[in-house]
Design an enzyme around this catalytic site. Structure first.
Site, PDB file in Angstrom:
ATOM      1  N   HIS A  23       0.608  -0.965   0.038  1.00 11.04           N
ATOM      2  CA  HIS A  23      -0.150   0.651  -0.016  1.00 11.04           C
ATOM      3  C   HIS A  23       1.158   1.005   0.286  1.00 11.04           C
ATOM      4  O   HIS A  23       0.392   1.962   0.845  1.00 11.04           O
ATOM      5  CB  HIS A  23      -0.561   0.014   1.627  1.00 11.04           C
ATOM      6  CG  HIS A  23      -1.796  -0.913   1.180  1.00 11.04           C
ATOM      7  ND1 HIS A  23      -3.099  -1.686   2.160  1.00 11.04           N
ATOM      8  CD2 HIS A  23      -2.431  -1.695  -0.046  1.00 11.04           C
ATOM      9  CE1 HIS A  23      -3.854  -1.812   2.000  1.00 11.04           C
ATOM     10  NE2 HIS A  23      -3.984  -1.929   0.518  1.00 11.04           N
ATOM     11  N   HIS A  79     -11.236  -9.617  -6.624  1.00  9.70           N
ATOM     12  CA  HIS A  79     -11.096  -8.224  -5.715  1.00  9.70           C
ATOM     13  C   HIS A  79     -10.314  -7.386  -7.005  1.00  9.70           C
ATOM     14  O   HIS A  79      -9.287  -7.796  -7.205  1.00  9.70           O
ATOM     15  CB  HIS A  79     -10.148  -8.497  -4.240  1.00  9.70           C
ATOM     16  CG  HIS A  79      -9.775  -6.987  -4.163  1.00  9.70           C
ATOM     17  ND1 HIS A  79     -10.639  -6.685  -3.649  1.00  9.70           N
ATOM     18  CD2 HIS A  79      -8.735  -6.959  -2.779  1.00  9.70           C
ATOM     19  CE1 HIS A  79      -9.791  -4.921  -2.874  1.00  9.70           C
ATOM     20  NE2 HIS A  79      -9.168  -5.902  -2.608  1.00  9.70           N
ATOM     21  N   GLU A  81      -8.200  -5.252  -6.751  1.00  5.29           N
ATOM     22  CA  GLU A  81      -7.132  -4.520  -6.266  1.00  5.29           C
ATOM     23  C   GLU A  81      -5.764  -4.727  -7.133  1.00  5.29           C
ATOM     24  O   GLU A  81      -5.961  -5.789  -7.375  1.00  5.29           O
ATOM     25  CB  GLU A  81      -6.891  -4.462  -4.470  1.00  5.29           C
ATOM     26  CG  GLU A  81      -6.026  -3.372  -4.128  1.00  5.29           C
ATOM     27  CD  GLU A  81      -5.453  -2.985  -2.460  1.00  5.29           C
ATOM     28  OE1 GLU A  81      -6.586  -3.888  -1.896  1.00  5.29           O
ATOM     29  OE2 GLU A  81      -5.343  -1.898  -2.120  1.00  5.29           O
ATOM     30  N   ASP A  83      -3.082  -5.443  -6.721  1.00  3.59           N
ATOM     31  CA  ASP A  83      -1.989  -6.791  -6.248  1.00  3.59           C
ATOM     32  C   ASP A  83      -2.641  -8.372  -6.619  1.00  3.59           C
ATOM     33  O   ASP A  83      -1.814  -9.033  -6.743  1.00  3.59           O
ATOM     34  CB  ASP A  83      -1.840  -6.989  -4.945  1.00  3.59           C
ATOM     35  CG  ASP A  83      -2.885  -6.289  -3.694  1.00  3.59           C
ATOM     36  OD1 ASP A  83      -3.824  -6.133  -4.302  1.00  3.59           O
ATOM     37  OD2 ASP A  83      -2.620  -7.305  -3.105  1.00  3.59           O
ATOM     38  N   HIS A 147     -11.545  -6.377   2.531  1.00  2.00           N
ATOM     39  CA  HIS A 147     -11.801  -5.043   2.485  1.00  2.00           C
ATOM     40  C   HIS A 147     -12.425  -3.883   2.055  1.00  2.00           C
ATOM     41  O   HIS A 147     -11.567  -2.265   2.337  1.00  2.00           O
ATOM     42  CB  HIS A 147     -10.068  -4.413   4.017  1.00  2.00           C
ATOM     43  CG  HIS A 147      -9.162  -4.162   2.279  1.00  2.00           C
ATOM     44  ND1 HIS A 147      -8.680  -3.589   2.353  1.00  2.00           N
ATOM     45  CD2 HIS A 147      -9.114  -4.903   1.298  1.00  2.00           C
ATOM     46  CE1 HIS A 147      -7.160  -3.552   1.643  1.00  2.00           C
ATOM     47  NE2 HIS A 147      -7.771  -4.712   0.470  1.00  2.00           N
ATOM     48  N   ASP A 166      -8.098 -11.385   0.432  1.00  2.74           N
ATOM     49  CA  ASP A 166      -7.425 -10.947   1.831  1.00  2.74           C
ATOM     50  C   ASP A 166      -8.321 -11.479   2.386  1.00  2.74           C
ATOM     51  O   ASP A 166      -6.980 -11.311   3.453  1.00  2.74           O
ATOM     52  CB  ASP A 166      -7.373  -9.522   1.511  1.00  2.74           C
ATOM     53  CG  ASP A 166      -7.361  -9.021   0.176  1.00  2.74           C
ATOM     54  OD1 ASP A 166      -5.779  -9.241  -0.167  1.00  2.74           O
ATOM     55  OD2 ASP A 166      -7.934  -7.546  -0.232  1.00  2.74           O
ATOM     56  N   TYR A 194      -1.404  -7.839  10.426  1.00  4.19           N
ATOM     57  CA  TYR A 194      -2.481  -7.353   8.714  1.00  4.19           C
ATOM     58  C   TYR A 194      -3.928  -7.476   9.322  1.00  4.19           C
ATOM     59  O   TYR A 194      -4.788  -6.628   8.830  1.00  4.19           O
ATOM     60  CB  TYR A 194      -2.627  -9.574   7.712  1.00  4.19           C
ATOM     61  CG  TYR A 194      -3.320  -9.141   6.925  1.00  4.19           C
ATOM     62  CD1 TYR A 194      -2.263  -8.935   6.046  1.00  4.19           C
ATOM     63  CD2 TYR A 194      -4.865  -9.325   6.966  1.00  4.19           C
ATOM     64  CE1 TYR A 194      -3.098  -9.030   4.448  1.00  4.19           C
ATOM     65  CE2 TYR A 194      -5.064  -9.487   5.371  1.00  4.19           C
ATOM     66  CZ  TYR A 194      -4.203  -9.335   4.325  1.00  4.19           C
ATOM     67  OH  TYR A 194      -5.193  -9.438   3.249  1.00  4.19           O
ATOM     68  N   HIS A 227      -2.778 -13.687   0.562  1.00  5.15           N
ATOM     69  CA  HIS A 227      -1.514 -13.324   0.802  1.00  5.15           C
ATOM     70  C   HIS A 227      -0.964 -15.141   1.636  1.00  5.15           C
ATOM     71  O   HIS A 227      -2.174 -14.591   2.030  1.00  5.15           O
ATOM     72  CB  HIS A 227      -1.797 -11.809   1.427  1.00  5.15           C
ATOM     73  CG  HIS A 227      -2.030 -10.637   0.522  1.00  5.15           C
ATOM     74  ND1 HIS A 227      -1.157 -10.775  -0.080  1.00  5.15           N
ATOM     75  CD2 HIS A 227      -3.086  -9.936   0.777  1.00  5.15           C
ATOM     76  CE1 HIS A 227      -1.814  -9.346  -1.628  1.00  5.15           C
ATOM     77  NE2 HIS A 227      -2.831  -9.109  -1.121  1.00  5.15           N
TER      78      HIS A 227
HETATM   79 FE1  FEO Z   1      -6.650  -5.680  -1.221  1.00  4.26          FE
HETATM   80 FE2  FEO Z   1      -5.061  -7.225  -1.592  1.00  4.26          FE
HETATM   81  O1  FEO Z   1      -5.171  -6.374  -2.043  1.00  4.26           O
END
Ligand code: FEO
Length: 395
Positions: A23, A79, A81, A83, A147, A166, A194, A227
């Site tokens: 981030h 998701h 995002e 990544d 999230h 996530d 996390y 992750h």
């Molecule tokens: Fe919300 Fe691992 O990205």
């Protein structure tokens, strides 16, 4: 290289040992991380998520070594995002028109980031499902605000795998992939870090969603997040942890956070610590200089605490920028049900304690009346008031 997760399900992600922050620079990474993506090869061939953009070429090349990309029947984008979607553009160049299953919010996210490319989105909602052949199907579960608004989990029947994205992840590189192969202390520490730094602001959503998932009554043999380690040994352990963490979690801990100019405020911090140790010997006490210790690590300690004490000297009618930045971040994490106290020394005007009390209250902490505010270096009389402060904080 793909690695079998279970039966015809493989991991096809990227283990990022070199990653130092996430981030932007908001999240520190000390033990590597991973972007987990998964390949299902049943009657249908399904890809679940991709990886961060810097690894997109390697990701696509690795996939090509395992399968003919044209064999991919559809993609699940849990998701949007970057990544997890960062390799999507590269992939879609090779297989345009391949259906992408995702939430309505993910369409906004993916088109917002990568443009309107005419991708073949299939919008799904909680409870929708799609057959993958051999008697198995994928069931989708919206995970709004875990999230992001577009977050989603996907469940594979028969193999009983929850691809949770996530949720339940950790920024922690585990080359062997599975939780039973990981360093257990690091795994728990990274999972909590996390949760604290990414999910804690959304704890009410976490509680609600966990109850909803449990109510679905789906057997879960594996939780495969996007992750860190894949939970195959007692996977519900992390669900149980989340259920606890989401409910205003605290342990018997006091965390003292400060910065100092000429060691006066540092002296108060350590007196508060030694006083707490004597008066409440069962309480864990930790002390951090927030200019020197990583903020995400300190926040994880705050997460465990039932009370905190925060100190800054007065400078320029204000508090030190290190403490100001730290308290700003503190507020964003939306901690609940914790007490706080302020302390600091000063040369002439002495506003820091009042300002800190306002910031702590604004951050949702229950601020006690007692404080330690002292001109010049704290003398024994001032330091002795730590007893009152500790009583109010920990009684
Ligand atoms: Fe919300 Fe691992 O990205």
């Amino acid at each position: 290289m793909k690695t079998t997760v279970k039966n015809n399900v493989s991991w096809v992600g990227y283990i990022d040992w070199e990653l130092e922050t996430f981030h932007g620079d908001e999240y520190s990474i000390f033990n590597g991380s991973s972007q987990n993506a998964y390949l299902i090869q049943e009657g249908k061939t399904v890809l679940i998520d991709t990886v961060w953009a810097p690894h997109r070429t390697e990701y696509v090349e690795n996939l090509k070594r395992e399968i003919d990309l044209k064999d991919i029947d559809f993609i699940v984008a849990n998701h949007g995002e970057v990544d997890h979607s960062g390799a999507l553009s590269e992939l879609m160049k090779e297989i345009p028109g391949t259906p992408i299953y995702c939430t309505a919010n993910a369409v906004k996210s993916l088109e917002g980031q990568y443009g309107k490319n005419g991708w073949n989105f299939k919008v799904v909602k909680t409870g929708d499902s799609v057959d993958v052949g051999n008697g198995k199907k994928l069931i989708f579960v919206e995970m709004m605000m875990l999230h992001w608004p577009d977050s989603m989990a996907t469940y594979l029947t028969e193999d009983n795998i929850l691809f949770s994205n996530d949720a339940f992840g950790q920024h922690y590189a585990v080359e062997e992939l599975f939780n039973d192969k990981a360093d257990q202390c690091l795994l728990e520490k990274e999972a909590m870090k996390y949760y604290t730094n990414i999910l804690n602001p959304f704890s009410p959503f976490v509680s609600k969603k966990i109850k909803e998932i449990v109510a679905l009554g789906l057997p879960i043999d594996i939780i495969a997040p996007s992750h860190g380690a894949i939970w195959r040994d007692n996977p519900m352990q992390i669900v149980e942890k989340y259920a606890q963490w989401a409910e205003e979690y605290q342990e018997d801990q006091l965390t003292i956070v400060y910065d100092t100019m000429w060691e006066g405020t540092a002296k108060i911090a350590h007196r508060i610590a030694s006083t707490a140790r004597e008066a409440f010997p069962d309480t864990v006490v930790k002390v951090f200089n927030c200019a020197k210790t990583n903020k995400n690590e300190i926040m994880t300690e705050v997460f465990k605490s039932r009370a905190i004490a925060v100190g800054s000297p007065t400078v320029g009618n204000d508090i030190l920028t290190s403490v100001a930045g730290w308290t700003h971040f503190l507020k964003s994490l939306k901690f609940k049900n914790k007490k706080a106290a302020a302390f600091g020394c000063y040369g002439w005007s002495g506003e820091s304690v009042k300002l800190l009390q306002e910031k702590l209250s604004d951050a949702g902490f229950s601020v006690v009346d007692a404080s330690i505010r002292t001109q010049w270096n704290p003398d024994e009389e001032a330091l002795a008031t730590a007893g009152v402060l500790i009583e109010e904080l920990l009684k």
